[in-house]
Design a protein around this motif. Structure first.
Motif, PDB file in Angstrom:
ATOM      1  N   TYR A  96       0.868  -1.177   0.000  1.00 16.24           N
ATOM      2  CA  TYR A  96       0.000   0.000   0.000  1.00 16.24           C
ATOM      3  C   TYR A  96       0.907   1.229   0.000  1.00 16.24           C
ATOM      4  N   ASP A  97       1.019   1.881  -1.156  1.00 12.82           N
ATOM      5  CA  ASP A  97       1.985   2.971  -1.304  1.00 12.82           C
ATOM      6  C   ASP A  97       1.628   4.206  -0.498  1.00 12.82           C
ATOM      7  N   HIS A  98       0.361   4.381  -0.130  1.00 10.84           N
ATOM      8  CA  HIS A  98      -0.019   5.556   0.655  1.00 10.84           C
ATOM      9  C   HIS A  98       0.290   5.386   2.143  1.00 10.84           C
ATOM     10  N   LEU A  99       0.693   4.164   2.533  1.00  9.19           N
ATOM     11  CA  LEU A  99       1.058   3.894   3.921  1.00  9.19           C
ATOM     12  C   LEU A  99       2.576   3.854   4.068  1.00  9.19           C
ATOM     13  N   SER A 100       3.034   3.981   5.281  1.00  8.10           N
ATOM     14  CA  SER A 100       4.469   3.877   5.555  1.00  8.10           C
ATOM     15  C   SER A 100       4.894   2.410   5.543  1.00  8.10           C
ATOM     16  N   GLY A 101       6.202   2.197   5.555  1.00 10.81           N
ATOM     17  CA  GLY A 101       6.692   0.835   5.639  1.00 10.81           C
ATOM     18  C   GLY A 101       6.217   0.143   6.898  1.00 10.81           C
ATOM     19  N   ARG A 102       6.264   0.832   8.012  1.00  5.69           N
ATOM     20  CA  ARG A 102       5.811   0.260   9.285  1.00  5.69           C
ATOM     21  C   ARG A 102       4.325  -0.098   9.216  1.00  5.69           C
ATOM     22  N   GLU A 103       3.516   0.791   8.621  1.00  3.38           N
ATOM     23  CA  GLU A 103       2.080   0.536   8.540  1.00  3.38           C
ATOM     24  C   GLU A 103       1.777  -0.651   7.629  1.00  3.38           C
ATOM     25  N   ASN A 104       2.558  -0.802   6.564  1.00  9.31           N
ATOM     26  CA  ASN A 104       2.390  -1.979   5.717  1.00  9.31           C
ATOM     27  C   ASN A 104       2.674  -3.253   6.492  1.00  9.31           C
ATOM     28  N   LEU A 105       3.746  -3.251   7.265  1.00 10.67           N
ATOM     29  CA  LEU A 105       4.063  -4.424   8.085  1.00 10.67           C
ATOM     30  C   LEU A 105       2.983  -4.667   9.127  1.00 10.67           C
ATOM     31  N   ASP A 106       2.417  -3.594   9.646  1.00 10.38           N
ATOM     32  CA  ASP A 106       1.388  -3.731  10.677  1.00 10.38           C
ATOM     33  C   ASP A 106       0.137  -4.405  10.120  1.00 10.38           C
ATOM     34  N   CYS A 107      -0.180  -4.142   8.850  1.00 13.82           N
ATOM     35  CA  CYS A 107      -1.330  -4.815   8.232  1.00 13.82           C
ATOM     36  C   CYS A 107      -1.140  -6.331   8.255  1.00 13.82           C
ATOM     37  N   THR A 108       0.048  -6.778   7.845  1.00 11.82           N
ATOM     38  CA  THR A 108       0.337  -8.216   7.847  1.00 11.82           C
ATOM     39  C   THR A 108       0.417  -8.750   9.264  1.00 11.82           C
ATOM     40  N   ARG A 109       1.013  -7.994  10.159  1.00 14.44           N
ATOM     41  CA  ARG A 109       1.141  -8.408  11.555  1.00 14.44           C
ATOM     42  C   ARG A 109      -0.219  -8.662  12.189  1.00 14.44           C
ATOM     43  N   ARG A 110      -1.185  -7.789  11.912  1.00 16.54           N
ATOM     44  CA  ARG A 110      -2.531  -7.953  12.467  1.00 16.54           C
ATOM     45  C   ARG A 110      -3.216  -9.189  11.892  1.00 16.54           C
ATOM     46  N   LEU A 111      -3.050  -9.428  10.590  1.00 11.69           N
ATOM     47  CA  LEU A 111      -3.647 -10.610   9.973  1.00 11.69           C
ATOM     48  C   LEU A 111      -3.118 -11.896  10.600  1.00 11.69           C
ATOM     49  N   LEU A 112      -1.836 -11.867  10.979  1.00  8.17           N
ATOM     50  CA  LEU A 112      -1.208 -13.058  11.568  1.00  8.17           C
ATOM     51  C   LEU A 112      -1.419 -13.150  13.075  1.00  8.17           C
ATOM     52  N   GLY A 113      -1.999 -12.094  13.656  1.00  9.60           N
ATOM     53  CA  GLY A 113      -2.252 -12.105  15.096  1.00  9.60           C
ATOM     54  C   GLY A 113      -0.991 -12.051  15.934  1.00  9.60           C
ATOM     55  N   LEU A 114      -0.003 -11.271  15.481  1.00 13.39           N
ATOM     56  CA  LEU A 114       1.286 -11.208  16.157  1.00 13.39           C
ATOM     57  C   LEU A 114       1.396  -9.963  17.023  1.00 13.39           C
ATOM     58  N   SER A 115       2.352  -9.982  17.928  1.00 15.48           N
ATOM     59  CA  SER A 115       2.622  -8.830  18.784  1.00 15.48           C
ATOM     60  C   SER A 115       3.193  -7.679  17.965  1.00 15.48           C
TER      61      SER A 115
END
Length: 312
Positions: A96-115
């Motif tokens: 998602y180019d409108h998001l930051s790198g951290r926010e992109n990782l956070d999207c995947t992190r939430r899907l995986l249910g990770l800390s």
């Protein structure tokens, strides 16, 4: 935390693995074996079957025949079990180019249910912490690739599958990606399965290699051991490459053009180089440079392709 153990099952093992599309075998009865902690370079020209094999290993394709296991989990019968141990980087542009790198990782992190702590951990591994808050739209291709590598590391997978992670990168991007990959087993205990056509880069990071040709796995093993089996080659520079090739072929040598010169398969002795040099000079050619090159991954790759063509 390291995942490595002397009692671990192979990270990847396949037996007679094959995939047919219509009447064509894209992957033909390959027996792969990748041990924990290895960086395994998976090599072959376009159409050799590398991408199909990777999709079989990841469970994205169902095999026509054979078995594929990831840490003893059958990928067909227990895809979820295999997936729990596996991270992959297939297309770093899926962001998602409108998001930051951290926010992109956070999207995947939430899907995986990770800390949320997972994000800082993987950013540090790929040396992207300083750029994590920049929008993806401002990332270079090399930065996108490293962020894709960080995403693949979320959840501490034991196996990382990378398909052409250096493709399209500039020299700085290649250097950064090479450094990130080479340190992965030590820094995170992960096993790396790396597909690439950049032979010189693979040679610098891989501990083991496998060579694909026309859907078949024709060689695999420790890179040092396989390079020891490759014949050295002679490079000669001359003003008339086509004529030099004709002379060498007529004399029974395997020779191929290389820029303004010719590569010749030789046994590596100075005496043989002298014989070739004298023969070319006596035929009226001027030789501006003559050098025996050491064994490289490119030497092994080209020799393997030549041997397979000769056997066909």
């Amino acid at each position: 935390m390291s995942h490595l153990s002397k009692n671990d099952a192979p990270a990847i093992e396949t037996y007679g693995l094959g995939k047919r599309f219509g009447g064509q075998w894209a992957v033909d009865a390959i027996d792969l074996r990748v041990e924990p902690g290895e960086i395994y370079g998976f090599l072959g020209c376009n159409g050799a079957g590398k991408t199909t094999a990777i999709r079989l290993i990841l469970g994205l394709l169902r095999p026509t025949c054979g078995i594929v296991r990831v840490f003893n989990h059958d990928v067909v019968r227990d895809r979820r079990g295999a997936a729990r141990h596996t991270g992959s980087l297939l297309d770093a542009r899926a962001t998602y180019d409108h998001l930051s790198g951290r926010e992109n990782l956070d999207c995947t992190r939430r899907l995986l249910g990770l800390s949320a702590k997972e994000i800082d951990r993987v950013l540090e591994i790929v040396d992207m912490s300083a750029d994590a808050n920049r929008r993806m739209a401002h990332y270079s291709l090399g930065m996108r690739q490293r962020l894709g590598l960080a995403r693949a590391l979320l959840g501490e997978p034991r196996l990382l599958v990378l398909d052409e992670p250096m493709n399209g990168l500039d020299p700085d991007g290649i250097r950064d990606m090479r450094a990130a990959i080479s340190h992965l087993p030590e820094r995170s205990g992960v096993t790396v399965f790396l597909s690439s056509h950049l032979l010189s880069e693979v040679e610098q990071v891989a501990t083991h290699i496998g060579l694909m040709h026309d859907g078949r796995l024709v060689r695999q093993g420790p890179i040092g051991e396989l390079l020891g089996q490759a014949s050295p080659e002679l490079f000669l520079r001359t003003g008339d490459v086509p004529r030099a090739l004709r002379i060498l072929h007529d004399a029974g040598y395997s020779a191929t053009p290389d820029g303004d010169g010719v590569r010749v398969d030789v046994c590596g002795s100075d005496a043989e180089a002298a014989v070739i040099n004298r023969g070319l000079i006596e035929s009226g050619l001027e030789v501006a440079e003559l050098a025996i090159r050491g064994r490289t991954l490119e030497t092994l790759y080209m020799q393997t392709r030549h041997d397979r063509k000769e056997a066909a």
